[in-house]
Scaffold this motif. Structure first.
Motif, PDB file in Angstrom:
ATOM      1  N   GLY A 181       0.816  -1.193   0.000  1.00  0.00           N
ATOM      2  CA  GLY A 181       0.000   0.000   0.000  1.00  0.00           C
ATOM      3  C   GLY A 181       0.861   1.260   0.000  1.00  0.00           C
ATOM      4  N   PRO A 182       0.241   2.435  -0.062  1.00  0.00           N
ATOM      5  CA  PRO A 182       0.977   3.698  -0.150  1.00  0.00           C
ATOM      6  C   PRO A 182       1.493   4.212   1.187  1.00  0.00           C
ATOM      7  CG  PRO A 182      -1.364   4.131  -0.203  1.00  0.00           C
ATOM      8  CD  PRO A 182      -1.223   2.646  -0.164  1.00  0.00           C
ATOM      9  N   GLY A 183       1.603   3.337   2.172  1.00  0.00           N
ATOM     10  CA  GLY A 183       2.048   3.720   3.499  1.00  0.00           C
ATOM     11  C   GLY A 183       1.058   3.252   4.546  1.00  0.00           C
ATOM     12  N   LEU A 184       1.223   3.749   5.759  1.00  0.00           N
ATOM     13  CA  LEU A 184       0.326   3.427   6.864  1.00  0.00           C
ATOM     14  C   LEU A 184      -0.382   4.698   7.326  1.00  0.00           C
ATOM     15  CD1 LEU A 184       2.761   1.084   8.815  1.00  0.00           C
ATOM     16  CD2 LEU A 184       0.982   0.425   7.178  1.00  0.00           C
ATOM     17  N   GLU A 185      -1.257   4.575   8.284  1.00  0.00           N
ATOM     18  CA  GLU A 185      -2.092   5.712   8.683  1.00  0.00           C
ATOM     19  C   GLU A 185      -1.261   6.934   9.057  1.00  0.00           C
ATOM     20  OE1 GLU A 185      -5.802   6.751  11.726  1.00  0.00           O
ATOM     21  OE2 GLU A 185      -4.817   4.793  11.796  1.00  0.00           O
ATOM     22  N   ASN A 186      -0.186   6.750   9.770  1.00  0.00           N
ATOM     23  CA  ASN A 186       0.644   7.879  10.206  1.00  0.00           C
ATOM     24  C   ASN A 186       2.080   7.772   9.722  1.00  0.00           C
ATOM     25  OD1 ASN A 186      -1.417   9.223  11.858  1.00  0.00           O
ATOM     26  ND2 ASN A 186      -1.231   7.432  13.199  1.00  0.00           N
ATOM     27  N   GLN A 187       2.295   7.001   8.659  1.00  0.00           N
ATOM     28  CA  GLN A 187       3.646   6.794   8.148  1.00  0.00           C
ATOM     29  C   GLN A 187       3.641   6.862   6.620  1.00  0.00           C
ATOM     30  OE1 GLN A 187       6.359   6.418   9.945  1.00  0.00           O
ATOM     31  NE2 GLN A 187       5.725   5.737  11.974  1.00  0.00           N
ATOM     32  N   MET A 188       4.493   7.745   6.058  1.00  0.00           N
ATOM     33  CA  MET A 188       4.712   7.781   4.618  1.00  0.00           C
ATOM     34  C   MET A 188       5.833   6.820   4.277  1.00  0.00           C
ATOM     35  SD  MET A 188       2.545  10.113   3.483  1.00  0.00           S
ATOM     36  CE  MET A 188       3.141  10.839   1.955  1.00  0.00           C
ATOM     37  N   LEU A 189       5.830   6.288   3.059  1.00  0.00           N
ATOM     38  CA  LEU A 189       6.834   5.309   2.683  1.00  0.00           C
ATOM     39  C   LEU A 189       8.253   5.872   2.681  1.00  0.00           C
ATOM     40  CD1 LEU A 189       5.109   3.313  -0.207  1.00  0.00           C
ATOM     41  CD2 LEU A 189       5.454   2.611   2.168  1.00  0.00           C
ATOM     42  N   SER A 190       8.381   7.186   2.584  1.00  0.00           N
ATOM     43  CA  SER A 190       9.712   7.797   2.610  1.00  0.00           C
ATOM     44  C   SER A 190      10.263   7.918   4.032  1.00  0.00           C
ATOM     45  CB  SER A 190       9.673   9.188   1.975  1.00  0.00           C
ATOM     46  OG  SER A 190       8.891  10.076   2.760  1.00  0.00           O
ATOM     47  N   ASP A 191       9.440   7.635   5.049  1.00  0.00           N
ATOM     48  CA  ASP A 191       9.887   7.766   6.433  1.00  0.00           C
ATOM     49  C   ASP A 191      10.982   6.749   6.744  1.00  0.00           C
ATOM     50  OD1 ASP A 191       8.001   9.710   6.683  1.00  0.00           O
ATOM     51  OD2 ASP A 191       6.649   8.567   7.983  1.00  0.00           O
ATOM     52  N   GLU A 192      11.874   7.130   7.648  1.00  0.00           N
ATOM     53  CA  GLU A 192      12.966   6.243   8.049  1.00  0.00           C
ATOM     54  C   GLU A 192      12.451   4.921   8.610  1.00  0.00           C
ATOM     55  OE1 GLU A 192      16.825   6.462  11.060  1.00  0.00           O
ATOM     56  OE2 GLU A 192      15.844   8.310  10.400  1.00  0.00           O
ATOM     57  N   PHE A 193      11.237   4.928   9.109  1.00  0.00           N
ATOM     58  CA  PHE A 193      10.599   3.725   9.640  1.00  0.00           C
ATOM     59  C   PHE A 193      10.673   2.565   8.648  1.00  0.00           C
ATOM     60  CE2 PHE A 193       6.579   1.263   9.932  1.00  0.00           C
ATOM     61  CZ  PHE A 193       6.680   0.765  11.225  1.00  0.00           C
ATOM     62  N   PHE A 194      10.559   2.852   7.339  1.00  0.00           N
ATOM     63  CA  PHE A 194      10.505   1.801   6.321  1.00  0.00           C
ATOM     64  C   PHE A 194      11.871   1.444   5.747  1.00  0.00           C
ATOM     65  CE2 PHE A 194       6.197   3.691   6.098  1.00  0.00           C
ATOM     66  CZ  PHE A 194       5.455   2.546   6.353  1.00  0.00           C
ATOM     67  N   THR A 195      12.936   2.053   6.259  1.00  0.00           N
ATOM     68  CA  THR A 195      14.270   1.826   5.698  1.00  0.00           C
ATOM     69  C   THR A 195      14.665   0.351   5.646  1.00  0.00           C
ATOM     70  OG1 THR A 195      15.066   4.038   6.281  1.00  0.00           O
ATOM     71  CG2 THR A 195      16.726   2.316   6.010  1.00  0.00           C
ATOM     72  N   PRO A 196      14.420  -0.462   6.681  1.00  0.00           N
ATOM     73  CA  PRO A 196      14.813  -1.878   6.591  1.00  0.00           C
ATOM     74  C   PRO A 196      14.178  -2.606   5.405  1.00  0.00           C
ATOM     75  CG  PRO A 196      14.311  -1.303   8.856  1.00  0.00           C
ATOM     76  CD  PRO A 196      13.880  -0.134   8.018  1.00  0.00           C
ATOM     77  N   PHE A 197      12.937  -2.266   5.113  1.00  0.00           N
ATOM     78  CA  PHE A 197      12.265  -2.903   3.974  1.00  0.00           C
ATOM     79  C   PHE A 197      12.904  -2.471   2.663  1.00  0.00           C
ATOM     80  CE2 PHE A 197       9.113  -2.270   0.574  1.00  0.00           C
ATOM     81  CZ  PHE A 197       8.829  -3.598   0.291  1.00  0.00           C
ATOM     82  N   PHE A 198      13.121  -1.173   2.491  1.00  0.00           N
ATOM     83  CA  PHE A 198      13.691  -0.696   1.230  1.00  0.00           C
ATOM     84  C   PHE A 198      15.150  -1.114   1.061  1.00  0.00           C
ATOM     85  CE2 PHE A 198      10.014   2.229   1.194  1.00  0.00           C
ATOM     86  CZ  PHE A 198       9.595   2.008  -0.103  1.00  0.00           C
ATOM     87  N   GLU A 199      15.888  -1.252   2.150  1.00  0.00           N
ATOM     88  CA  GLU A 199      17.258  -1.756   2.053  1.00  0.00           C
ATOM     89  C   GLU A 199      17.278  -3.166   1.461  1.00  0.00           C
ATOM     90  OE1 GLU A 199      19.664   0.504   5.683  1.00  0.00           O
ATOM     91  OE2 GLU A 199      18.665  -1.414   6.075  1.00  0.00           O
ATOM     92  N   GLU A 200      16.357  -4.010   1.923  1.00  0.00           N
ATOM     93  CA  GLU A 200      16.308  -5.376   1.416  1.00  0.00           C
ATOM     94  C   GLU A 200      15.791  -5.411  -0.021  1.00  0.00           C
ATOM     95  OE1 GLU A 200      16.951  -9.532   1.684  1.00  0.00           O
ATOM     96  OE2 GLU A 200      17.724  -7.753   2.712  1.00  0.00           O
ATOM     97  N   ALA A 201      14.782  -4.607  -0.323  1.00  0.00           N
ATOM     98  CA  ALA A 201      14.268  -4.539  -1.695  1.00  0.00           C
ATOM     99  C   ALA A 201      15.356  -4.064  -2.649  1.00  0.00           C
ATOM    100  CB  ALA A 201      13.064  -3.605  -1.751  1.00  0.00           C
ATOM    101  N   ASN A 202      16.170  -3.140  -2.189  1.00  0.00           N
ATOM    102  CA  ASN A 202      17.272  -2.630  -3.008  1.00  0.00           C
ATOM    103  C   ASN A 202      18.322  -3.724  -3.230  1.00  0.00           C
ATOM    104  OD1 ASN A 202      18.572  -0.096  -4.183  1.00  0.00           O
ATOM    105  ND2 ASN A 202      20.182  -0.773  -2.791  1.00  0.00           N
ATOM    106  N   ARG A 203      18.645  -4.456  -2.174  1.00  0.00           N
ATOM    107  CA  ARG A 203      19.633  -5.532  -2.288  1.00  0.00           C
ATOM    108  C   ARG A 203      19.168  -6.607  -3.267  1.00  0.00           C
ATOM    109  NH1 ARG A 203      20.978 -10.518  -0.450  1.00  0.00           N
ATOM    110  NH2 ARG A 203      18.997 -10.804   0.656  1.00  0.00           N
ATOM    111  N   LEU A 204      17.884  -6.904  -3.228  1.00  0.00           N
ATOM    112  CA  LEU A 204      17.329  -7.971  -4.065  1.00  0.00           C
ATOM    113  C   LEU A 204      16.912  -7.489  -5.456  1.00  0.00           C
ATOM    114  CD1 LEU A 204      15.083  -9.636  -1.341  1.00  0.00           C
ATOM    115  CD2 LEU A 204      17.211 -10.563  -2.281  1.00  0.00           C
TER     116      LEU A 204
END
Length: 312
Positions: free
Chosen positions: A143-166
């Motif tokens: 989805g485009p984020g969570l109720e109080n979190q945008m995908l660009s937030d540092e909160f999502f960094t672990p997910f994007f780090e792995e997506a980038n690696r893969l």
């Protein structure tokens, strides 16, 4: 022809829903004798559970009739389950991903798939993404984020780090907009859905995330919402406001060409404008089949974009 935006619900997922019916408040409602039952989860975004959502043979037959030779299948947004405890979201993700992987292995020339992840826990989401791609999935739909979190937030960094690696495909699909002004005339779907994509896509573009994680293949649904049409306004803001330009190395219109977009626009002039704006190697054919507002059959072949997204 490829279809990059299409949805399916394997039988194991339906079984999971029935086994957890009370936990997730799942309801099968018969609204019209001429239609199939509607599936509603947790009193939110319901939809007609057409047989083409759940019957693999029928699904493949319909794709073939439409001239689609290969479908990149995604879970349905209604089953992202972001509003439930983590164990539920992890559980449904695991079942959905395994089921789609097994199905694609039966027809590898005709099917690829994206998985789903527990986005509410990005560390866990990274692990589920890794597991999904080990099973042969090409990435995930989120989805485009969570109720109080945008995908660009540092909160999502672990997910994007792995997506980038893969070098994973991350297909960003909107959920229904909660703007109270849209609670009429089907506006949550008509303009709320592309508006959610617009907000998410604009934020990701301006955040510089694509420079931080250049190997993530981000695909936006429904032609990128309203963003491509308003890119000139972002370029103007880039020239005037440091808040717009501070994290970017070039104008927003240049970053626009580093994402991918589907052809689910229902208007050839709009599609022509999108291709002219971002390049034909960035627009992949999609249908949104079998939802009601699908472009059926999908529009265009866009072979350059298919290669750049799925094979490069």
């Amino acid at each position: 022809m490829y279809d990059f935006h299409t949805h399916f619900i394997p039988s194991d997922v339906l079984t999971w829903l029935k086994d957890h019916q009370k936990t997730v408040n799942a309801k099968w409602i018969k609204k019209d004798e001429d239609k199939d039952e509607f599936l509603v989860v947790n009193e939110s975004w319901g939809f007609e559970l057409k047989k083409s959502f759940t019957d693999g043979g029928l699904y493949l037959d319909e794709q073939a009739k439409a001239g689609v030779t290969h479908s990149v299948v995604s879970p349905i947004p209604q089953l992202f389950m972001y509003d439930f405890p983590e164990e539920i979201t992890v559980n449904i993700s695991t079942v959905y991903n395994r089921s789609l992987a097994e199905w694609t292995h039966t027809s590898p020339n005709r099917l690829s798939a994206l998985g789903t992840v527990p986005l509410t826990n990005p560390i866990q989401a990274a692990q589920v993404l890794q597991d999904a791609m080990k099973m042969g999935l090409k990435g995930v739909i989120i989805g485009p984020g969570l109720e109080n979190q945008m995908l660009s937030d540092e909160f999502f960094t672990p997910f994007f780090e792995e997506a980038n690696r893969l070098k994973a495909i991350v297909f960003i699909h909107p959920l229904l907009c909660e703007d109270p002004r849209l609670k009429r005339r089907m506006m949550p779907n008509l303009i709320g859905v592309p508006w959610e994509t617009t907000v998410c896509a604009t934020d990701l573009l301006l955040s510089g995330l694509i420079d931080q994680f250049p190997n993530v293949k981000i695909l936006f649904a429904h032609g990128g919402g309203f963003l491509p049409y308003q890119i000139g306004r972002l370029d103007k803001g880039f020239d005037h406001w440091p808040l717009v330009s501070s994290k970017l190395k070039a104008k927003p219109s240049e970053y626009l060409k580093r994402f991918w977009y589907d052809t689910v626009l229902w208007n050839q002039d709009s599609l022509d404008f999108l291709i002219k704006t971002v390049g034909e190697d960035r627009v992949v054919p999609g249908s949104d089949y079998p939802f009601d507002l699908s472009v059926w059959p999908p529009t265009g072949k866009q072979e350059m974009a298919v290669r750049s997204l799925l094979f490069d």
